[in-house]
Design an enzyme around this catalytic site. Structure first.
Site, mmCIF file in Angstrom:
data_model
loop_
_atom_site.group_PDB
_atom_site.id
_atom_site.type_symbol
_atom_site.label_atom_id
_atom_site.label_comp_id
_atom_site.label_asym_id
_atom_site.label_seq_id
_atom_site.Cartn_x
_atom_site.Cartn_y
_atom_site.Cartn_z
ATOM 1 N N TYR A 31 0.823 -1.212 0.000
ATOM 2 C CA TYR A 31 0.000 0.000 0.000
ATOM 3 C C TYR A 31 0.851 1.254 0.000
ATOM 4 C CZ TYR A 31 1.013 0.875 4.954
ATOM 5 O OH TYR A 31 1.651 1.171 6.126
ATOM 6 N N LYS A 145 6.491 -1.936 1.804
ATOM 7 C CA LYS A 145 5.309 -1.351 2.471
ATOM 8 C C LYS A 145 4.163 -2.362 2.360
ATOM 9 C CE LYS A 145 3.271 3.221 3.194
ATOM 10 N NZ LYS A 145 3.453 3.305 4.641
ATOM 11 N N GLU A 177 13.028 2.364 13.852
ATOM 12 C CA GLU A 177 12.112 3.445 13.449
ATOM 13 C C GLU A 177 10.921 3.447 14.389
ATOM 14 O OE1 GLU A 177 10.406 2.693 9.524
ATOM 15 O OE2 GLU A 177 10.290 0.559 9.933
ATOM 16 N N LEU A 201 11.381 1.183 6.831
ATOM 17 C CA LEU A 201 10.740 1.669 5.614
ATOM 18 C C LEU A 201 11.450 2.966 5.229
ATOM 19 C CD1 LEU A 201 8.274 1.213 3.675
ATOM 20 C CD2 LEU A 201 7.201 3.070 4.957
#
Ligand SMILES: Cc1ncc(COP(=O)(O)O)c(C=O)c1O
Length: 277
Positions: A31, A145, A177, A201
């Site tokens: 996505y 993702k 992250e 990411l």
């Protein structure tokens, strides 16, 4: 609301998803979330680059050309009269009898997209946020993702239950992250963040922050920070498409710097606001 189902713009009530869609059953898809500023999609090119990359890595072929997807997404924004907000777009491997391995060529990847309203967290941008620190239990392809977000969901829930804004994740003491953001420390004026790797990411906002640093003589260092190093930071912040840049004033039990948003973070937020319409 008008939604995009493959190449058709239809009313939300008419949109139907196959109960055997692999996105529904396995989280087998990927996505993008794209921000709309003044009726235009921000950094559409970068989002499409990442969409193509996710497709490649998951061996799912895009059901339409990149140009067709861009065109349809723009039409989706116009049809909904969306001025501010964001677009959620996902592509799954498609519907097929439930079996783990990939289905045959007769299974067609399914694209869905729709706009949603989201307000910039201005108070948080001004005042900074507190975060929890928790173990990164996700798989080792966080660079894709993918729809599989259980590790992220559990971490965000932990933050929510603790009354905090975000969960900062670490693997064996190395900060990767946030649960839905990238994380940065600032030390002696330099911005430090985890290198691009399968463990994070590569955020589109992160890409823009790196460009802003380069253009404004701010050192941007790709180096993994450790939990131990949190106490030595002058500042910290997180970034994402929907939140832009938010100062972090506390991570776990550790107050960051003097416990208020720092000058480098504030400068970057200002610079970021200048590149958004
Ligand atoms: C795990 C994770 N890291 C980083 C980000 C930030 O990426 P972007 O700046 O592209 O929104 C996100 C965004 O949702 C995310 O889910």
């Amino acid at each position: 609301m008008i939604v995009l189902m493959n190449d058709k713009l239809i009313r939300r009530e008419e949109a139907k998803v196959d109960i055997e869609d692999r996105g529904h059953q396995f989280g087998d898809g990927f996505y993008e979330v794209m921000k709309i500023y003044g009726g235009k999609i921000f950094t559409l090119k970068e989002h499409m680059d990442r969409l193509e990359r996710s497709a490649r890595e998951l061996k799912i072929s895009l059901p339409f050309s990149r140009e067709e997807i861009e065109q349809k997404v723009k039409e989706l924004v116009t049809e909904n009269g969306a001025e501010e907000g964001a677009i959620y777009l996902q592509i799954t491997r498609g519907g097929s009898i439930r079996q783990h391995h990939f289905p045959g060529a007769e299974t067609v990847p399914q694209l869905t997209a729709y706009p949603f309203s989201c307000h910039l967290p201005e108070k948080e941008q001004q005042e900074g946020v507190e975060t929890v620190l928790t173990e990164d239990i996700r798989w080792k392809r966080c660079d894709i993702k993918s729809l599989n977000l259980l590790g992220n969901v559990l971490a965000k829930q932990e933050a929510k239950e603790a009354g905090k804004f975000e969960a900062i994740l670490h693997r064996d003491g190395i900060i990767t992250e946030g649960s839905s953001t990238n994380f940065y420390g600032v030390k002696n004026g330099a911005v430090i963040t985890h290198p691009v790797s399968p463990l994070i990411l590569n955020g589109i906002t992160r890409i823009k922050i790196a460009e802003l640093c380069a253009a404004n003589d701010i050192v941007f260092k790709e180096k993994a920070l450790t939990v131990e190093e949190l106490k030595d930071l002058d500042e910290a912040f997180i970034s994402s498409t929907t939140s832009e840049i938010i100062p972090v004033i506390k991570t776990g039990e550790q107050v960051i710097g003097n416990g208020s948003p720092g000058p480098v973070t504030k400068t970057l937020l200002q610079l970021f606001k200048q590149i958004t319409p």
